[in-house]
Design an enzyme around this catalytic site. Sequence first.
Site, PDB file in Angstrom:
ATOM      1  N   GLU A 134       0.829  -1.212   0.000  1.00 43.26           N
ATOM      2  CA  GLU A 134       0.000   0.000   0.000  1.00 43.26           C
ATOM      3  C   GLU A 134       0.858   1.255   0.000  1.00 43.26           C
ATOM      4  O   GLU A 134       0.514   2.256  -0.621  1.00 43.26           O
ATOM      5  CB  GLU A 134      -0.969  -0.012   1.192  1.00 43.26           C
ATOM      6  CG  GLU A 134      -1.897  -1.228   1.266  1.00 43.26           C
ATOM      7  CD  GLU A 134      -2.703  -1.487  -0.001  1.00 43.26           C
ATOM      8  OE1 GLU A 134      -2.865  -0.570  -0.823  1.00 43.26           O
ATOM      9  OE2 GLU A 134      -3.156  -2.635  -0.186  1.00 43.26           O
ATOM     10  N   HIS A 137       2.004   1.945  -3.480  1.00 42.85           N
ATOM     11  CA  HIS A 137       0.981   2.661  -4.243  1.00 42.85           C
ATOM     12  C   HIS A 137       1.093   4.161  -3.967  1.00 42.85           C
ATOM     13  O   HIS A 137       1.110   4.972  -4.883  1.00 42.85           O
ATOM     14  CB  HIS A 137      -0.429   2.201  -3.837  1.00 42.85           C
ATOM     15  CG  HIS A 137      -0.877   0.921  -4.474  1.00 42.85           C
ATOM     16  ND1 HIS A 137      -0.602   0.605  -5.783  1.00 42.85           N
ATOM     17  CD2 HIS A 137      -1.627  -0.111  -3.984  1.00 42.85           C
ATOM     18  CE1 HIS A 137      -1.149  -0.578  -6.067  1.00 42.85           C
ATOM     19  NE2 HIS A 137      -1.766  -1.033  -4.993  1.00 42.85           N
ATOM     20  N   HIS A 143       0.195  -2.007  -9.841  1.00 40.95           N
ATOM     21  CA  HIS A 143       0.366  -3.448  -9.705  1.00 40.95           C
ATOM     22  C   HIS A 143       1.260  -4.002 -10.807  1.00 40.95           C
ATOM     23  O   HIS A 143       1.245  -3.519 -11.939  1.00 40.95           O
ATOM     24  CB  HIS A 143      -0.994  -4.153  -9.762  1.00 40.95           C
ATOM     25  CG  HIS A 143      -1.820  -3.864  -8.559  1.00 40.95           C
ATOM     26  ND1 HIS A 143      -3.156  -3.559  -8.608  1.00 40.95           N
ATOM     27  CD2 HIS A 143      -1.482  -3.831  -7.254  1.00 40.95           C
ATOM     28  CE1 HIS A 143      -3.600  -3.346  -7.384  1.00 40.95           C
ATOM     29  NE2 HIS A 143      -2.613  -3.498  -6.542  1.00 40.95           N
TER      30      HIS A 143
HETATM   31 ZN   LIG Z   1      -2.625  -2.854  -4.643  1.00 36.03          ZN
END
Ligand SMILES: [Zn+2]
Length: 234
Positions: A134, A137, A143
């Site tokens: 996370e 991100h 991804h």
């Molecule tokens: Zn993710």
Amino acid sequence: TTRMTPVILVLFLLSMTPIFSVSLTKFLIHGDIMPSLMRNADPCTARGCKWRKKGRYVYVPFTIASDFIFQQMLLFTSFHRSTCIRFVWRRKQVDYLHFFSGTGCWSYIGRQGKQQKISLQKNGCVYTSTVQHEVLHALGFHHEQVRSDRDSYVKIHFGNIRPGLESNFRKVQTNNLGTPYDFNSVMQYPNYAFSKNGLPTITARCNPNLPLGCAKQISRNDIARVNRLYKCSK
Ligand SMILES: [Zn+2]
């Protein structure tokens, strides 16, 4: 104002019940990424969603909801050891991450501006790999299986994906920073992510039986990408 609706997480994908996924995933883009009207993918890193660098370091201010004890957030140290990212307690900085225990594990991609939430559901997300996922991100990474060059490395079995969730597998024009596709990336989803029929949705082209999405922690490539994106110098 839209009330942000929470999401899923990589770890839950393996044990998700259909009811759970249907009620939550319809609000999601790419599974655990919070949709944003402003930006939605890591090409944003070329347009200003990186965190700012001061001198040698990139400081990412953060706060933590009382759901967590600080010790759990010491998972950050993996970034401090291997990159120039430095998570610092927020003082007056305008842009910062706020970790809290919401529904599922989710994050926005890249710096959003002002308070930016990262949900780590207490019973289910506070694992090294999930926190790192996370956080990556929030640093601007997408991804692994949506990388621009993914078709050379993985096969997406669209016929096995639950209807309506195909967008989780949509390719993104990512900046791959000269790093190879990495099956061991903490950003790689598991073989059966969003499967409707128990058959794999993602398989490696070189070996269809290769288990994916098993990373216990950030990989060397994940680290290399952070260092390249943020031009960290050793
Ligand atoms: Zn993710």
